[in-house]
Design an enzyme around this catalytic site. Structure first.
Site, PDB file in Angstrom:
ATOM      1  N   GLY A 158       0.835  -1.197   0.000  1.00  0.00           N
ATOM      2  CA  GLY A 158       0.000   0.000   0.000  1.00  0.00           C
ATOM      3  C   GLY A 158       0.862   1.236   0.000  1.00  0.00           C
ATOM      4  N   GLN A 207       2.911   9.900   1.351  1.00  0.00           N
ATOM      5  CA  GLN A 207       4.258   9.308   1.420  1.00  0.00           C
ATOM      6  C   GLN A 207       5.154   9.733   0.268  1.00  0.00           C
ATOM      7  OE1 GLN A 207       2.392   5.215   2.127  1.00  0.00           O
ATOM      8  NE2 GLN A 207       4.376   5.009   3.131  1.00  0.00           N
ATOM      9  N   CYS A 251       5.971  -0.367   6.905  1.00  0.00           N
ATOM     10  CA  CYS A 251       5.584   0.829   6.159  1.00  0.00           C
ATOM     11  C   CYS A 251       6.773   1.258   5.309  1.00  0.00           C
ATOM     12  CB  CYS A 251       5.213   1.935   7.146  1.00  0.00           C
ATOM     13  SG  CYS A 251       4.722   3.468   6.361  1.00  0.00           S
ATOM     14  N   LEU A 252       6.498   1.618   4.061  1.00  0.00           N
ATOM     15  CA  LEU A 252       7.595   2.047   3.185  1.00  0.00           C
ATOM     16  C   LEU A 252       8.257   3.329   3.712  1.00  0.00           C
ATOM     17  CD1 LEU A 252       6.043   1.310  -0.329  1.00  0.00           C
ATOM     18  CD2 LEU A 252       7.693  -0.075   0.963  1.00  0.00           C
ATOM     19  N   HIS A 307      -4.395   1.601   7.731  1.00  0.00           N
ATOM     20  CA  HIS A 307      -3.018   2.097   7.806  1.00  0.00           C
ATOM     21  C   HIS A 307      -2.809   3.235   6.801  1.00  0.00           C
ATOM     22  CE1 HIS A 307       1.543   1.189   7.866  1.00  0.00           C
ATOM     23  NE2 HIS A 307       1.382   2.025   6.854  1.00  0.00           N
ATOM     24  N   GLU A 308      -3.300   3.033   5.567  1.00  0.00           N
ATOM     25  CA  GLU A 308      -3.088   4.046   4.521  1.00  0.00           C
ATOM     26  C   GLU A 308      -3.915   5.301   4.768  1.00  0.00           C
ATOM     27  OE1 GLU A 308      -0.582   3.593   2.749  1.00  0.00           O
ATOM     28  OE2 GLU A 308      -0.358   1.445   3.073  1.00  0.00           O
ATOM     29  N   HIS A 361      -2.199   7.611   7.031  1.00  0.00           N
ATOM     30  CA  HIS A 361      -1.190   8.468   6.383  1.00  0.00           C
ATOM     31  C   HIS A 361      -1.810   9.783   5.918  1.00  0.00           C
ATOM     32  CE1 HIS A 361       2.473   6.113   6.220  1.00  0.00           C
ATOM     33  NE2 HIS A 361       1.865   5.070   5.695  1.00  0.00           N
TER      34      HIS A 361
END
Ligand code: NI
Length: 168
Positions: A46, A51, A92-93, A134-135, A138
């Site tokens: 994701g 991000q 997470c990226l 989670h996304e 962000h």
């Protein structure tokens, strides 16, 4: 298509609140394509626009084994339909190399728009429900490390800051 630069914790830009998407045009489609390419290249499941330093309410997800089922959620929101919590080791990226257990409601109803602005509504559970929550976090300037103890979060921050200094 292009690979976009992914911001890493504790970059303050990850704390910005994203604004709703109001224009559904070719530029938005390009952004979606680039975000998907960036996510796949980084082996993520994701990626939120925040991000990649674009502060619009947009996310891409692909939780499939084969990495052939991209999903796009624009202006997403959710309500909890299953209060029972599921635990996943989240990564997470924007927090590369760290995985920690986070509990979130296990079932949600998501309302969003697709890339043409059409309304999407679906009920999801499991890893997809966790990933969407989670996304969406962000887009509200929140990271999974916020669910951890301050001690753990600061330890992760210190390690990443050290990495960033090394590669600067
Ligand atoms: Ni993330």
């Amino acid at each position: 298509m292009a690979i976009l630069h992914i911001l890493e914790f504790p970059d303050p830009r990850l704390r910005k609140i994203a604004a709703p998407v109001t224009v559904f045009d070719d530029k938005l489609e390009d952004l979606i394509d680039n975000m998907l390419e960036t996510m796949y290249e980084a082996n993520g499941i994701g990626l939120a626009a925040t991000q990649v330093n674009v502060h619009k309410r947009l996310l891409v997800i692909d939780v499939s084994e084969e990495k052939d089922s991209p999903q796009v959620f624009i202006n997403p929101s959710f309500e909890v339909i299953e209060e029972e919590l599921s635990e996943y080791d989240e990564g997470c990226l924007s927090v590369p190399g760290f995985y920690e257990t986070v509990s979130r409601p296990s079932g949600i109803r998501v309302v969003a728009q697709d890339k043409s602005g059409e309304k999407i509504e679906l009920e999801v559970e499991g890893i997809l429900a966790t990933c969407i929550q989670h996304e969406i976090d962000h887009l509200d300037g929140k990271l999974f490390v916020d669910y951890l103890s301050a001690l753990k979060r600061n330890r992760i921050r210190d390690k990443l800051e050290k990495e960033h200094k090394k590669s600067a």
